[in-house]
Design an enzyme around this catalytic site. Structure first.
Site, PDB file in Angstrom:
ATOM      1  N   ASP A 158       0.895  -1.411  -0.166  1.00 55.24           N
ATOM      2  CA  ASP A 158      -0.169   0.042  -0.039  1.00 55.24           C
ATOM      3  C   ASP A 158       0.719   1.321  -0.070  1.00 55.24           C
ATOM      4  O   ASP A 158       0.228   2.429  -0.001  1.00 55.24           O
ATOM      5  CB  ASP A 158      -0.876   0.049   1.332  1.00 55.24           C
ATOM      6  N   ASN A 159       2.287   1.018   0.183  1.00 58.69           N
ATOM      7  CA  ASN A 159       3.012   2.290   0.099  1.00 58.69           C
ATOM      8  C   ASN A 159       3.734   2.434  -1.379  1.00 58.69           C
ATOM      9  O   ASN A 159       4.935   3.037  -1.416  1.00 58.69           O
ATOM     10  CB  ASN A 159       4.023   2.265   1.141  1.00 58.69           C
ATOM     11  N   ASP A 190       4.613   7.012   1.985  1.00 58.84           N
ATOM     12  CA  ASP A 190       4.535   6.823   3.505  1.00 58.84           C
ATOM     13  C   ASP A 190       5.864   7.040   3.898  1.00 58.84           C
ATOM     14  O   ASP A 190       6.830   5.946   3.863  1.00 58.84           O
ATOM     15  CB  ASP A 190       4.114   5.404   4.023  1.00 58.84           C
TER      16      ASP A 190
END
Length: 265
Positions: A30-31, A40
């Site tokens: 998700d980064n 992030d």
């Protein structure tokens, strides 16, 4: 076509990270974005000493995101993306073919960037050039040499012809002498002024080291934002000399080794 573009962009991004010693401490799926970017930036770091196994995230106890594992993690993340896109891609083999381009693209761009750091025109088919790059990485790790300072000093050594400041970075100074001789042999036919100029535009003098950020943050908490302003000014032009900020390009203080960063940093 979309997946292939994402794979290529990610491979190029990782090659640039590795060349400047950048560590991302939380490369979860998700980064990383579909644009081949990442987000992030809580736990991140530029290497001080060159340590291929360096872990910059205090929470990463197993070293999943260690410096030398970053390319493999990026590839794994792309595999997860390919699985999600499979209904759109249609054929599994098409997705696998796109994923298979990651390593050769990464290797190509990393070799090109590392060659530029040495002031050389990349020649992937030249085994001597590849050995030169691999050998200096081994020597830097073995002698725990500061990554950024080494490359900048090497750039200056090419310009001046004096390699003593480079040798002084090594715990075993004699261990780097054979490499320096080979390096000089491989660059004997190059224009030293042009070579040094390329290297000084490739090897930054300044990076955002942990202790620089820590000092600026501590001052900002006291409503003194001058350190933040200086960091911003210098890091917008990291290849320039900035003689008024030479101390920011020096070795990190001893207390910097105790700095710990994590996802809550």
């Amino acid at each position: 076509a979309l997946l292939h573009q994402v794979v290529e962009r990610t491979a190029v991004m990782l090659a640039h990270w590795q060349a400047v010693g950048f560590c991302h401490g939380v490369m979860n799926t998700d980064n990383m974005s579909i644009l081949g970017l990442t987000i992030d930036y809580g736990p991140f770091q530029f290497l001080d000493v060159f340590d291929p196994g360096h872990i910059c995230n205090h929470s990463d106890r197993l070293g999943r995101y260690a410096f030398d594992r970053q390319p493999d993690i990026a590839h794994w993340n792309l595999y997860a993306l390919a699985q999600a896109l499979l209904p759109l891609v249609g054929e599994q083999q098409r997705a696998l073919t796109a994923l298979d381009t990651f390593k050769p693209v990464f290797d190509h761009h990393r070799h090109r960037l590392m060659s530029a750091k040495l002031g050389l025109v990349a020649d992937p088919q030249n085994p001597s050039q590849r050995a030169l790059i691999a050998d200096i990485a081994m020597l830097l790790a073995k002698n725990r040499v500061d990554h950024t300072i080494f490359w900048r000093r090497l750039s200056r050594a090419v310009a001046s012809g004096h390699f003593e400041p480079v040798r002084d970075l090594f715990l075993d100074r004699a261990s780097v002498d054979p490499w320096i001789l080979l390096y000089q042999e491989q660059t004997s036919h190059t224009d030293k002024a042009l070579q040094a100029n390329l290297m000084l535009r490739t090897n930054p003098k300044y990076v955002l080291r942990n202790h620089l950020a820590e000092s600026a943050i501590a001052a900002a908490k006291q409503k003194d934002f001058s350190g933040v302003a200086t960091l911003l000014r210098v890091l917008q032009a990291p290849f320039d000399e900035h003689p008024d900020c030479d101390e920011m390009a020096g070795f990190p203080p001893e207390w910097a080794s105790a700095i710990e960063i994590s996802c809550i940093s």
